[in-house]
Design a protein around this motif. Structure first.
Motif, mmCIF file in Angstrom:
data_model
loop_
_atom_site.group_PDB
_atom_site.id
_atom_site.type_symbol
_atom_site.label_atom_id
_atom_site.label_comp_id
_atom_site.label_asym_id
_atom_site.label_seq_id
_atom_site.Cartn_x
_atom_site.Cartn_y
_atom_site.Cartn_z
ATOM 1 N N SER A 133 0.852 -1.185 0.000
ATOM 2 C CA SER A 133 0.000 0.000 0.000
ATOM 3 C C SER A 133 0.888 1.237 0.000
ATOM 4 C CB SER A 133 -0.911 0.005 1.233
ATOM 5 O OG SER A 133 -1.495 1.275 1.437
ATOM 6 N N ALA A 134 0.695 2.117 -0.973
ATOM 7 C CA ALA A 134 1.500 3.335 -1.032
ATOM 8 C C ALA A 134 1.243 4.225 0.176
ATOM 9 C CB ALA A 134 1.199 4.095 -2.323
ATOM 10 N N ALA A 135 0.033 4.179 0.717
ATOM 11 C CA ALA A 135 -0.298 5.024 1.864
ATOM 12 C C ALA A 135 0.421 4.582 3.131
ATOM 13 C CB ALA A 135 -1.807 5.016 2.094
ATOM 14 N N HIS A 136 0.915 3.334 3.177
ATOM 15 C CA HIS A 136 1.571 2.829 4.380
ATOM 16 C C HIS A 136 3.048 2.510 4.162
ATOM 17 C CE1 HIS A 136 -2.736 2.117 5.097
ATOM 18 N NE2 HIS A 136 -2.449 2.236 6.375
ATOM 19 N N SER A 137 3.515 2.479 2.913
ATOM 20 C CA SER A 137 4.934 2.261 2.642
ATOM 21 C C SER A 137 5.709 3.528 2.979
ATOM 22 C CB SER A 137 5.139 1.874 1.177
ATOM 23 O OG SER A 137 4.462 0.663 0.881
ATOM 24 N N GLU A 138 7.035 3.408 3.092
ATOM 25 C CA GLU A 138 7.823 4.554 3.535
ATOM 26 C C GLU A 138 9.211 4.541 2.921
ATOM 27 O OE1 GLU A 138 8.917 4.337 7.729
ATOM 28 O OE2 GLU A 138 8.268 2.246 7.751
ATOM 29 N N LEU A 139 9.867 5.702 3.018
ATOM 30 C CA LEU A 139 11.243 5.866 2.565
ATOM 31 C C LEU A 139 12.157 5.814 3.779
ATOM 32 C CD1 LEU A 139 10.714 8.852 0.093
ATOM 33 C CD2 LEU A 139 10.664 6.407 -0.413
ATOM 34 N N ILE A 140 13.262 5.088 3.666
ATOM 35 C CA ILE A 140 14.199 4.982 4.775
ATOM 36 C C ILE A 140 15.609 5.198 4.257
ATOM 37 C CG2 ILE A 140 12.760 3.439 6.150
ATOM 38 C CD1 ILE A 140 14.477 1.127 5.166
ATOM 39 N N PHE A 158 19.064 5.457 -0.949
ATOM 40 C CA PHE A 158 18.074 5.245 0.103
ATOM 41 C C PHE A 158 17.089 4.205 -0.409
ATOM 42 C CE2 PHE A 158 16.548 8.905 -2.319
ATOM 43 C CZ PHE A 158 15.216 8.611 -2.554
ATOM 44 N N PHE A 159 16.132 3.801 0.429
ATOM 45 C CA PHE A 159 15.335 2.626 0.109
ATOM 46 C C PHE A 159 13.839 2.884 0.281
ATOM 47 C CE2 PHE A 159 19.474 1.261 1.545
ATOM 48 C CZ PHE A 159 19.855 0.342 0.584
ATOM 49 N N VAL A 160 13.063 2.101 -0.453
ATOM 50 C CA VAL A 160 11.610 2.079 -0.304
ATOM 51 C C VAL A 160 11.251 0.838 0.508
ATOM 52 C CG1 VAL A 160 9.388 1.941 -1.477
ATOM 53 C CG2 VAL A 160 11.260 3.253 -2.500
ATOM 54 N N LEU A 161 10.600 1.039 1.642
ATOM 55 C CA LEU A 161 10.161 -0.065 2.492
ATOM 56 C C LEU A 161 8.676 -0.294 2.243
ATOM 57 C CD1 LEU A 161 10.761 -2.117 4.733
ATOM 58 C CD2 LEU A 161 10.218 -0.334 6.399
ATOM 59 N N LEU A 162 8.344 -1.452 1.670
ATOM 60 C CA LEU A 162 6.960 -1.755 1.318
ATOM 61 C C LEU A 162 6.207 -2.299 2.532
ATOM 62 C CD1 LEU A 162 7.380 -3.462 -2.176
ATOM 63 C CD2 LEU A 162 6.765 -1.092 -1.674
ATOM 64 N N ARG A 163 5.025 -1.745 2.770
ATOM 65 C CA ARG A 163 4.131 -2.222 3.827
ATOM 66 C C ARG A 163 2.729 -2.379 3.255
ATOM 67 N NH1 ARG A 163 6.530 -2.002 8.791
ATOM 68 N NH2 ARG A 163 8.286 -0.571 9.077
ATOM 69 N N ASP A 164 1.966 -3.293 3.864
ATOM 70 C CA ASP A 164 0.582 -3.444 3.427
ATOM 71 C C ASP A 164 -0.312 -2.456 4.172
ATOM 72 O OD1 ASP A 164 0.133 -4.446 5.972
ATOM 73 O OD2 ASP A 164 -0.128 -6.527 5.335
ATOM 74 N N GLY A 165 -1.612 -2.543 3.943
ATOM 75 C CA GLY A 165 -2.535 -1.584 4.530
ATOM 76 C C GLY A 165 -2.639 -1.642 6.036
ATOM 77 N N CYS A 166 -2.127 -2.713 6.667
ATOM 78 C CA CYS A 166 -2.129 -2.831 8.129
ATOM 79 C C CYS A 166 -0.762 -2.537 8.727
ATOM 80 C CB CYS A 166 -2.591 -4.225 8.543
ATOM 81 S SG CYS A 166 -4.315 -4.576 8.132
ATOM 82 N N GLY A 167 0.193 -2.139 7.882
ATOM 83 C CA GLY A 167 1.516 -1.791 8.386
ATOM 84 C C GLY A 167 2.509 -2.922 8.422
ATOM 85 N N ASN A 168 2.137 -4.125 7.966
ATOM 86 C CA ASN A 168 3.074 -5.246 7.947
ATOM 87 C C ASN A 168 4.076 -5.083 6.809
ATOM 88 O OD1 ASN A 168 1.647 -7.079 9.986
ATOM 89 N ND2 ASN A 168 0.027 -6.720 8.483
ATOM 90 N N ARG A 169 5.325 -5.441 7.067
ATOM 91 C CA ARG A 169 6.321 -5.420 6.002
ATOM 92 C C ARG A 169 5.978 -6.473 4.961
ATOM 93 N NH1 ARG A 169 12.547 -4.773 7.600
ATOM 94 N NH2 ARG A 169 12.536 -4.817 5.320
#
Length: 287
Positions: A133-140, A158-169
């Motif tokens: 989910s783009a709304a829950h993924s983040e840049l680190i 730097f990196f894109v950390l993908l997460r789903d809609g519940c915040g799980n990696r």
């Protein structure tokens, strides 16, 4: 002999106190449970009917437990989801809906009949994260994950950390990233170059299929890294600090009154103003 047959009927039934050990259940198969998608567990009660006819309905409870605490044998494992149902005495089987779950990973599923664990309970339960989910993924980037420090002219990442809609990696590694469409850019917020503003740079950065964003900036200053995934911007943006490179002698100069006039026998001082090869003045002098 007749009395003996009455005491020991031809079809034995399990006692009321030992019913739970005769109950079995089939949990979901591995890789079949996904965060946010309901599943079910099938409970077989056919061998656990109560001996008496006037018994009250039983209570069947299904719990999803934290995998670590359940595996470690904790007396009170963390329950991440649960449901309780009433079971009539003539029930042979029961399908119990489970979820939707919000926690991914290696969990356990446990079934209890009237407070007693049934046979082979708990069982492992592997829950797969939902799609990214783009709304829950983040840049680190960097040790703290919130800032990137680079040197002018040198490659950085730097990196894109993908997460789903519940915040799980998200899992899947390279394949998960290859299924996304990325666009990355670095926008200059504050320059450390002396003199007039330099000509505009190409502010795009190259992002690889592994989720790594590779970039290099010649102009020292503060940048804002912006990444869009599938057309949606990842928030918050990442702050990138590009520090000046080492001093470049042709760009350095000295200043001070002692350069124009000095007195024999007296100590005179002047200042060395150092610039890197790209015009930034905030750099360590190479002496």
């Amino acid at each position: 002999m007749a009395a003996s047959r009455a005491l020991y009927p031809a079809t034995p039934r399990s006692s009321w106190l030992g019913r739970a050990k005769h109950v079995t259940f089939d949990g979901p198969a591995k890789w079949q449970v996904i965060v946010g998608v309901p599943t079910s567990v099938f409970v077989d009660l056919s061998r656990a009917r109560p001996a008496g006819e006037n018994r009250p309905p039983s209570r069947l409870r299904v719990e999803v437990l934290d995998g670590y605490s359940a595996k470690a044998g904790s007396p009170e494992p963390l329950v991440v989801w649960s449901v309780e149902r009433s079971v009539s005495n003539d029930s042979d089987s029961l399908e119990v809906p489970v979820g939707p779950l919000a926690v991914a990973g290696d969990l356990h599923i446990a079934v209890y009949l009237d407070g007693q664990a049934v046979r082979d309970s708990p069982q492992p339960l592997h829950v797969t994260p939902a799609p990214p989910s783009a709304a829950h993924s983040e840049l680190i980037g960097g040790p703290t994950g919130s800032r990137v420090v680079a040197v002018a002219g040198a490659p950085a990442v730097f990196f894109v950390l993908l997460r789903d809609g519940c915040g799980n990696r998200c899992v899947g590694g390279l394949r998960a990233h290859l299924q996304q469409h990325y666009a990355a850019a670095l926008h200059l917020m504050r320059s450390m170059a002396a003199g007039p503003p330099p000509p505009p740079q190409d502010d795009h950065a190259g992002i690889h299929g592994s989720g790594a964003v590779h970039f290099s900036r010649r102009l020292a200053g503060e940048y804002e890294a912006v990444v869009h995934m599938n057309g949606q911007r990842l928030m918050p943006p990442l702050l990138v600090e590009v520090r000046a490179a080492a001093a470049h002698a042709p760009n350095c100069h000295c200043e001070g009154a002692s350069l124009d006039e000095a007195v024999a026998g007296r100590e005179m001082r002047f200042n060395l103003v150092a610039f890197d090869r790209y015009g930034a003045s905030d750099c360590p002098p190479a002496l």
